[in-house]
Write a protein that holds these residues in place. Structure first.
Motif, short mmCIF file in Angstrom:
data_model
loop_
_atom_site.label_atom_id
_atom_site.label_comp_id
_atom_site.label_asym_id
_atom_site.label_seq_id
_atom_site.Cartn_x
_atom_site.Cartn_y
_atom_site.Cartn_z
N ASP A 1 16.55 0.65 7.31
CA ASP A 1 16.60 0.25 5.90
C ASP A 1 15.80 -1.02 5.61
O ASP A 1 15.51 -1.31 4.45
N ASP A 2 15.45 -1.77 6.64
CA ASP A 2 14.67 -2.99 6.44
C ASP A 2 13.17 -2.71 6.27
O ASP A 2 12.43 -3.60 5.84
N LEU A 3 12.76 -1.52 6.60
CA LEU A 3 11.33 -1.19 6.56
C LEU A 3 10.85 -1.00 5.12
O LEU A 3 11.50 -0.34 4.32
N ASP A 4 9.69 -1.56 4.84
CA ASP A 4 9.06 -1.37 3.53
C ASP A 4 8.17 -0.14 3.51
O ASP A 4 7.96 0.46 2.45
N PHE A 5 7.65 0.23 4.68
CA PHE A 5 6.79 1.41 4.75
C PHE A 5 6.81 1.96 6.17
O PHE A 5 6.86 1.19 7.14
N VAL A 6 6.77 3.28 6.28
CA VAL A 6 6.73 3.95 7.58
C VAL A 6 5.55 4.92 7.59
O VAL A 6 5.49 5.84 6.77
N ALA A 7 4.62 4.70 8.51
CA ALA A 7 3.51 5.64 8.72
C ALA A 7 3.91 6.59 9.84
O ALA A 7 4.28 6.15 10.93
N LEU A 8 3.87 7.87 9.55
CA LEU A 8 4.30 8.89 10.51
C LEU A 8 3.14 9.83 10.82
O LEU A 8 2.46 10.31 9.90
N HIS A 9 2.95 10.11 12.09
CA HIS A 9 1.95 11.12 12.42
C HIS A 9 2.39 12.46 11.82
O HIS A 9 3.56 12.83 11.91
N LEU B 1 -2.32 7.36 11.41
CA LEU B 1 -1.50 6.18 11.13
C LEU B 1 -2.28 5.08 10.41
O LEU B 1 -1.81 4.55 9.40
N PRO B 2 -3.48 4.70 10.89
CA PRO B 2 -4.23 3.70 10.13
C PRO B 2 -4.63 4.19 8.74
O PRO B 2 -4.69 3.40 7.80
N PHE B 3 -4.87 5.50 8.59
CA PHE B 3 -5.20 6.02 7.27
C PHE B 3 -4.02 5.84 6.32
O PHE B 3 -4.19 5.38 5.18
N GLN B 4 -2.82 6.17 6.77
CA GLN B 4 -1.65 6.00 5.91
C GLN B 4 -1.42 4.53 5.56
O GLN B 4 -1.09 4.20 4.42
N LEU B 5 -1.59 3.66 6.55
CA LEU B 5 -1.40 2.23 6.30
C LEU B 5 -2.43 1.72 5.29
O LEU B 5 -2.08 0.99 4.35
N ALA B 6 -3.68 2.11 5.46
CA ALA B 6 -4.73 1.67 4.53
C ALA B 6 -4.47 2.20 3.13
O ALA B 6 -4.64 1.47 2.13
N GLU B 7 -4.03 3.45 3.02
CA GLU B 7 -3.75 4.04 1.71
C GLU B 7 -2.57 3.35 1.04
O GLU B 7 -2.58 3.09 -0.17
N ALA B 8 -1.53 3.06 1.82
CA ALA B 8 -0.35 2.40 1.26
C ALA B 8 -0.69 1.00 0.76
O ALA B 8 -0.21 0.56 -0.30
N ARG B 9 -1.52 0.28 1.51
CA ARG B 9 -1.92 -1.05 1.08
C ARG B 9 -2.78 -0.98 -0.17
O ARG B 9 -2.60 -1.77 -1.10
N ALA B 10 -3.71 -0.04 -0.22
CA ALA B 10 -4.59 0.09 -1.38
C ALA B 10 -3.81 0.45 -2.64
O ALA B 10 -4.17 0.04 -3.75
N ALA B 11 -2.74 1.21 -2.48
CA ALA B 11 -1.92 1.63 -3.62
C ALA B 11 -0.88 0.59 -4.01
O ALA B 11 -0.12 0.80 -4.96
N GLY B 12 -0.81 -0.50 -3.28
CA GLY B 12 0.16 -1.54 -3.59
C GLY B 12 1.58 -1.21 -3.16
O GLY B 12 2.54 -1.85 -3.61
N ARG B 13 1.72 -0.22 -2.28
CA ARG B 13 3.06 0.18 -1.84
C ARG B 13 3.61 -0.76 -0.78
O ARG B 13 4.81 -0.79 -0.52
N VAL B 14 2.72 -1.50 -0.13
CA VAL B 14 3.13 -2.51 0.84
C VAL B 14 2.04 -3.57 0.86
O VAL B 14 0.86 -3.27 0.70
N GLY B 15 2.45 -4.82 1.00
CA GLY B 15 1.50 -5.92 0.96
C GLY B 15 1.86 -7.00 1.96
O GLY B 15 2.68 -6.78 2.87
N PRO B 16 1.27 -8.17 1.80
CA PRO B 16 1.55 -9.28 2.71
C PRO B 16 3.04 -9.55 2.83
O PRO B 16 3.76 -9.61 1.83
#
Length: 345
Positions: free
Chosen positions: A264-272, A308-323
């Motif tokens: 529950d502490d996770l802001d985003f989960v990238a899954l293969h 995994l890096p694709f999902q992380l990059a997409e999530a960051r670009a969409a503002g779903r997870v940030g610094p």
């Protein structure tokens, strides 16, 4: 009370991807299979219904794994300019058996640093980050570029001689070409607590290698050095799924618990992601809010180690997870192997 020494963290300072613009729809895949195999009975929409995949990315006929890696690396270096002193090519694909593809990528980028390859099917990129993290934490390097270039479209079997061979080739029809790059940078000690600070907080990996034979491209090595019969996907999909199910994904909770966190502490989960139904099942078992994941397999197919890096990059670009966001990368790969890495951005 004894205080532990501050833990240096390896920061993720860039994450970029490159996907070929050419798409092949699942309908086009099925049509080509029918044309090249007139006796094959293939119900319309079968692949999409089973996997949920609508499209895959396809590189040009002359494209090499290094081309996709270089394209992604240049984007990552635009995000975080500067010299790197370690370059790791971490991919299931490769340009040649020798030399390591990392040399080819380095020459193309003009870098003058140590290089080597890491290979572990779809977990290659995650394992590459694991190795780089350890080397940076040990003080051997300061800044590492980890890249992948996946061209699984070269291993798709279009002509099948039986229904059984079609089923064993099935996984290849949903594989997608793509590149990804991550830059890791050695950080200073930030916190005396294992869960504190920015960067890679923890990771765990395991393998159940008794299942290695359920998914292979059996060519190019000493078993079949001259690729007799071609270098094509050969996979028992049901056995692979059963193997992953028997292992489970408890590794994720263990990794989080080791640094004082829960799901529950996770802001985003990238899954293969290999198929939509399997993704949904993993999300359910993990107990993750689906809104904290990103479904990519439907529109982009199985991107192998670039997933995994694709999902992380997409999530960051969409503002779903940030610094400051807490992210988990969860990898699954033929072999079979599992991996989990938790990062504070």
């Amino acid at each position: 009370m004894t205080r532990t020494a501050p833990h240096p963290r390896t920061a993720v300072v860039a994450c970029a991807t490159y996907l070929p613009s050419t798409l092949r729809t699942t309908a086009e895949t099925e049509e080509r299979l029918r044309v090249e195999n007139p006796t094959l009975t293939l119900p319309t929409g079968l692949i999409r219904r089973i996997t949920g995949v609508e499209n895959v990315h396809v590189a040009g006929p002359e494209a090499q794994a290094s081309d996709l890696a270089v394209a992604a690396a240049r984007r990552a270096l635009e995000q975080s300019p500067g010299e790197v002193d370690l370059l790791i090519f971490a991919s299931g694909s490769q340009d040649l058996i020798e030399p390591a593809t990392s040399h080819i990528v380095s020459e193309r980028l003009g870098t003058r640093c140590a290089v080597f390859d890491v290979k572990n099917a779809c977990n290659s990129m995650l394992n590459g980050m694991q190795v780089a993290d350890a080397l940076l934490a040990a003080g051997q390097y300061r800044r590492a570029l980890i890249v992948t270039g996946e061209v699984p479209s070269y291993a798709v079997r279009w002509r099948v001689d039986s229904r059984e061979q079609f089923l064993r080739s099935f996984g290849g029809y949903t594989m997608s070409d793509g590149g990804a790059a991550v830059i890791l940078e050695a950080g200073e000690a930030e916190s005396p607590e294992p869960s504190g600070g920015r960067g890679i907080l923890g990771s765990r990996f395991l393998a159940r290698s008794e299942h290695w034979g359920v998914g292979t491209i059996p060519a190019g090595g000493t078993v079949n050095p001259h690729s007799e019969g071609g270098a094509y996907f050969d996979m028992d999909g049901a056995a692979l799924q059963a193997a992953f199910a028997s292992v489970g994904v408890g590794l994720v909770a263990e990794t989080l618990a080791s640094i004082g966190y829960g799901v529950d502490d996770l802001d985003f989960v990238a899954l293969h992601q290999v198929a939509r139904p399997y993704h949904d099942r993993i999300v359910e078992v993990l107990g993750v809010d689906p809104e904290r994941t990103l479904l990519t397999v439907a529109e982009h197919g199985n991107l192998a180690s670039a997933t995994l890096p694709f999902q992380l990059a997409e999530a960051r670009a969409a503002g779903r997870v940030g610094p400051g966001g807490l992210v988990a990368l969860v990898g699954l790969a033929a072999g079979i192997s599992l991996g989990a890495m938790v990062i504070r951005l």
